[in-house]
Design an enzyme around this catalytic site. Structure first.
Site, PDB file in Angstrom:
ATOM      1  N   GLY A  14      -0.516 -27.780 -35.918  1.00  0.00           N
ATOM      2  CA  GLY A  14      -0.036 -28.412 -34.693  1.00  0.00           C
ATOM      3  C   GLY A  14      -1.128 -29.102 -33.903  1.00  0.00           C
ATOM      4  O   GLY A  14      -2.247 -28.591 -33.786  1.00  0.00           O
ATOM      5  N   VAL A  46       5.247 -29.234 -29.513  1.00  0.00           N
ATOM      6  CA  VAL A  46       6.610 -28.919 -29.084  1.00  0.00           C
ATOM      7  C   VAL A  46       6.512 -28.241 -27.712  1.00  0.00           C
ATOM      8  O   VAL A  46       5.671 -27.351 -27.511  1.00  0.00           O
ATOM      9  CB  VAL A  46       7.321 -28.013 -30.108  1.00  0.00           C
ATOM     10  CG1 VAL A  46       8.725 -27.659 -29.631  1.00  0.00           C
ATOM     11  CG2 VAL A  46       7.379 -28.711 -31.464  1.00  0.00           C
ATOM     12  N   SER A  64       3.750 -21.670 -26.625  1.00  0.00           N
ATOM     13  CA  SER A  64       2.653 -20.841 -27.115  1.00  0.00           C
ATOM     14  C   SER A  64       3.117 -19.394 -27.153  1.00  0.00           C
ATOM     15  O   SER A  64       3.885 -18.959 -26.289  1.00  0.00           O
ATOM     16  CB  SER A  64       1.449 -20.958 -26.177  1.00  0.00           C
ATOM     17  OG  SER A  64       0.547 -19.900 -26.413  1.00  0.00           O
ATOM     18  N   SER A  65       2.627 -18.656 -28.137  1.00  0.00           N
ATOM     19  CA  SER A  65       2.972 -17.234 -28.240  1.00  0.00           C
ATOM     20  C   SER A  65       2.470 -16.467 -27.018  1.00  0.00           C
ATOM     21  O   SER A  65       2.972 -15.397 -26.698  1.00  0.00           O
ATOM     22  CB  SER A  65       2.343 -16.626 -29.493  1.00  0.00           C
ATOM     23  OG  SER A  65       2.722 -17.379 -30.622  1.00  0.00           O
ATOM     24  N   LYS A 120      -1.276 -29.157 -30.911  1.00  0.00           N
ATOM     25  CA  LYS A 120      -1.610 -28.339 -29.739  1.00  0.00           C
ATOM     26  C   LYS A 120      -3.028 -27.799 -29.858  1.00  0.00           C
ATOM     27  O   LYS A 120      -3.761 -27.737 -28.884  1.00  0.00           O
ATOM     28  CB  LYS A 120      -0.619 -27.197 -29.610  1.00  0.00           C
ATOM     29  CG  LYS A 120      -0.954 -26.317 -28.445  1.00  0.00           C
ATOM     30  CD  LYS A 120       0.181 -25.396 -28.144  1.00  0.00           C
ATOM     31  CE  LYS A 120      -0.318 -24.177 -27.444  1.00  0.00           C
ATOM     32  NZ  LYS A 120      -1.037 -23.273 -28.345  1.00  0.00           N
ATOM     33  N   GLN A 180     -10.968 -14.207 -35.455  1.00  0.00           N
ATOM     34  CA  GLN A 180     -11.024 -15.376 -34.579  1.00  0.00           C
ATOM     35  C   GLN A 180     -10.806 -15.020 -33.107  1.00  0.00           C
ATOM     36  O   GLN A 180     -10.742 -15.895 -32.258  1.00  0.00           O
ATOM     37  CB  GLN A 180     -10.051 -16.460 -35.029  1.00  0.00           C
ATOM     38  CG  GLN A 180      -8.595 -16.179 -34.785  1.00  0.00           C
ATOM     39  CD  GLN A 180      -7.724 -17.223 -35.449  1.00  0.00           C
ATOM     40  OE1 GLN A 180      -7.684 -17.341 -36.672  1.00  0.00           O
ATOM     41  NE2 GLN A 180      -7.031 -18.018 -34.645  1.00  0.00           N
ATOM     42  N   GLN A 215      -8.921 -27.456 -33.527  1.00  0.00           N
ATOM     43  CA  GLN A 215      -8.723 -26.708 -34.778  1.00  0.00           C
ATOM     44  C   GLN A 215      -8.387 -27.647 -35.930  1.00  0.00           C
ATOM     45  O   GLN A 215      -8.931 -27.524 -37.039  1.00  0.00           O
ATOM     46  CB  GLN A 215      -7.595 -25.696 -34.565  1.00  0.00           C
ATOM     47  CG  GLN A 215      -7.106 -25.002 -35.812  1.00  0.00           C
ATOM     48  CD  GLN A 215      -6.199 -23.837 -35.462  1.00  0.00           C
ATOM     49  OE1 GLN A 215      -6.664 -22.793 -35.054  1.00  0.00           O
ATOM     50  NE2 GLN A 215      -4.898 -24.003 -35.615  1.00  0.00           N
ATOM     51  N   HIS A 261       7.799 -19.391 -32.316  1.00  0.00           N
ATOM     52  CA  HIS A 261       8.619 -20.152 -31.376  1.00  0.00           C
ATOM     53  C   HIS A 261       8.925 -21.506 -32.030  1.00  0.00           C
ATOM     54  O   HIS A 261       8.531 -21.750 -33.179  1.00  0.00           O
ATOM     55  CB  HIS A 261       7.889 -20.314 -30.037  1.00  0.00           C
ATOM     56  CG  HIS A 261       6.481 -20.819 -30.169  1.00  0.00           C
ATOM     57  ND1 HIS A 261       6.187 -22.075 -30.619  1.00  0.00           N
ATOM     58  CD2 HIS A 261       5.280 -20.210 -29.942  1.00  0.00           C
ATOM     59  CE1 HIS A 261       4.885 -22.251 -30.631  1.00  0.00           C
ATOM     60  NE2 HIS A 261       4.290 -21.127 -30.244  1.00  0.00           N
ATOM     61  N   HIS A 266       6.201 -23.455 -33.973  1.00  0.00           N
ATOM     62  CA  HIS A 266       5.964 -23.033 -35.353  1.00  0.00           C
ATOM     63  C   HIS A 266       7.106 -23.510 -36.264  1.00  0.00           C
ATOM     64  O   HIS A 266       6.883 -24.006 -37.365  1.00  0.00           O
ATOM     65  CB  HIS A 266       5.918 -21.503 -35.450  1.00  0.00           C
ATOM     66  CG  HIS A 266       4.825 -20.853 -34.654  1.00  0.00           C
ATOM     67  ND1 HIS A 266       5.084 -20.065 -33.547  1.00  0.00           N
ATOM     68  CD2 HIS A 266       3.485 -20.849 -34.810  1.00  0.00           C
ATOM     69  CE1 HIS A 266       3.943 -19.601 -33.060  1.00  0.00           C
ATOM     70  NE2 HIS A 266       2.949 -20.061 -33.796  1.00  0.00           N
TER      71      HIS A 266
HETATM   72  P1  AMP Z   1      -0.713 -19.870 -33.993  1.00  0.00           P
HETATM   73  O1  AMP Z   1       0.339 -18.922 -34.420  1.00  0.00           O
HETATM   74  O2  AMP Z   1      -0.886 -19.968 -32.510  1.00  0.00           O
HETATM   75  O3  AMP Z   1      -2.013 -19.669 -34.736  1.00  0.00           O
HETATM   76  O4  AMP Z   1      -0.206 -21.303 -34.418  1.00  0.00           O
HETATM   77  C1  AMP Z   1       0.116 -21.597 -35.748  1.00  0.00           C
HETATM   78  C2  AMP Z   1       0.299 -23.077 -35.897  1.00  0.00           C
HETATM   79  O5  AMP Z   1       1.344 -23.519 -35.033  1.00  0.00           O
HETATM   80  C3  AMP Z   1      -0.971 -23.861 -35.489  1.00  0.00           C
HETATM   81  O6  AMP Z   1      -1.147 -24.935 -36.391  1.00  0.00           O
HETATM   82  C4  AMP Z   1      -0.609 -24.343 -34.112  1.00  0.00           C
HETATM   83  O7  AMP Z   1      -1.295 -25.530 -33.736  1.00  0.00           O
HETATM   84  C5  AMP Z   1       0.877 -24.591 -34.245  1.00  0.00           C
HETATM   85  N1  AMP Z   1       1.512 -24.575 -32.935  1.00  0.00           N
HETATM   86  C6  AMP Z   1       1.448 -23.596 -32.001  1.00  0.00           C
HETATM   87  N2  AMP Z   1       2.118 -23.948 -30.897  1.00  0.00           N
HETATM   88  C7  AMP Z   1       2.611 -25.197 -31.131  1.00  0.00           C
HETATM   89  C8  AMP Z   1       3.393 -26.121 -30.365  1.00  0.00           C
HETATM   90  N3  AMP Z   1       3.797 -25.844 -29.126  1.00  0.00           N
HETATM   91  N4  AMP Z   1       3.722 -27.281 -30.936  1.00  0.00           N
HETATM   92  C9  AMP Z   1       3.302 -27.593 -32.194  1.00  0.00           C
HETATM   93  N5  AMP Z   1       2.576 -26.775 -32.961  1.00  0.00           N
HETATM   94  C10 AMP Z   1       2.231 -25.588 -32.438  1.00  0.00           C
END
Ligand code: AMP
Length: 283
Positions: free
Chosen positions: A149, A179, A188-189, A151, A62, A155, A34, A37
């Site tokens: 991120g 974002v 979020s996914s 978010k 994880q 982490q 999204h 990312h």
């Molecule tokens: P994920 O695919 O959920 O593991 O996220 C991959 C990366 O994208 C991680 O560093 C997250 O923190 C970042 N991320 C996920 N959602 C957001 C968001 N809404 N805004 C900024 N970064 C994000």
């Protein structure tokens, strides 16, 4: 965009780039991409990295909850289209066997108190698994800069600590802002799993955080936590896994605003069984 599925092929390609002094920005993800990312990828591009590598790998280690792993969305065709449209240079799309071959050993990291609170307390083994995959991916990609991120606030703090433990100061960790959707919900996914009613009330999570930030001058941290919890309840958000006001560096809760140079409020609220993470930097 080049697509690599095998570690040896990606490494050979990156090696030639490094020999011609190209800098590499790296964005690790679990896919279902999204704008959150994509913003990380744009940030890597705008920072002047010659090459931006994105990885998509749903890391089984994880996930403490098997159902969450099964339900995790995997729209790979759409992800490839999105990455191509923003001119990402390389997508690394490995299998589980590529990431965890039998001979691979992960160092045993000790994160002290950093992985004992919040997500660490709620999701046993989550950060151990996260650290294993990030360590492995960094070992493969060897980037100059790593984009993550805000978010996932905890982490980022744990990865920062891991880089210190490894003495990998040649990798710069960049924390990118959250974002959000138009109504404030952090992207979020997992948001696709919300019902229309759940999606409608989810906006009050970020609203609570914003309103909380305005009350820092008038309430103590404990009073602010009580206020935020009541505000979430008032908006039919009853399943609060946690709402913590923490020292941004140590992630430990604080009792006075002077107790830390930087303070954040971090929360997880469950809506329709989906854990929604959000946070705000208060100071
Ligand atoms: P994920 O695919 O959920 O593991 O996220 C991959 C990366 O994208 C991680 O560093 C997250 O923190 C970042 N991320 C996920 N959602 C957001 C968001 N809404 N805004 C900024 N970064 C994000």
């Amino acid at each position: 965009m080049l697509l690599f599925k095998r570690v040896v092929d990606l490494q050979a390609h990156l090696q030639t780039l490094r020999q011609s002094n190209k800098t590499i920005g790296f964005v690790p993800t679990m896919g279902a991409l999204h704008d959150g990312h994509l913003q990380l990828i744009r940030q890597s591009q705008e920072a002047g990295n010659d090459i931006t590598v994105c990885s998509i790998f749903v890391n089984p280690r994880q996930f403490d909850d098997k159902k969450d792993l099964e339900l995790y969305p995997r729209p790979i065709e759409q992800d490839i289209e999105k990455l191509t449209s923003i001119h990402c240079d390389i997508l690394f799309l490995p299998s589980v066997d590529e990431i965890y071959p039998n001979e691979w050993q992960t160092p045993d990291f000790d994160f002290g108190e950093l992985d004992k609170t919040m997500e660490g307390a709620q999701r046993p083994g989550h950060f151990k698994g996260m650290a294993q995959v990030v360590h492995r991916l960094l070992w493969i990609v060897q980037p100059n800069r790593l984009y993550m991120g805000q978010k996932d606030f905890q982490q980022v703090a744990i990865v920062k600590n891991m880089l210190q433990q490894l003495d990998w100061s040649h990798i710069e960790l960049v924390r990118a802002p959250i974002v959000r959707e138009a109504d404030g919900l952090a992207m979020s996914s997992r948001n696709v799993r919300l019902s229309p009613a759940g999606r409608a009330k989810a906006k009050y999570i970020s609203q609570t955080l914003r309103e909380a930030a305005e009350r820092v001058a008038s309430l103590s941290p404990a009073q602010l936590k009580a206020w935020a919890t009541a505000y979430l309840h008032d908006h039919q958000l009853e399943n609060i896994d946690y709402f913590e006001i923490i020292n941004s560096d140590t992630l430990q809760t604080i009792e006075t605003w002077d107790a830390a140079p930087s303070v954040a409020a971090c929360t997880v609220v469950r809506v329709d069984g989906v854990r929604l993470l959000d946070n705000i930097i208060l100071k």
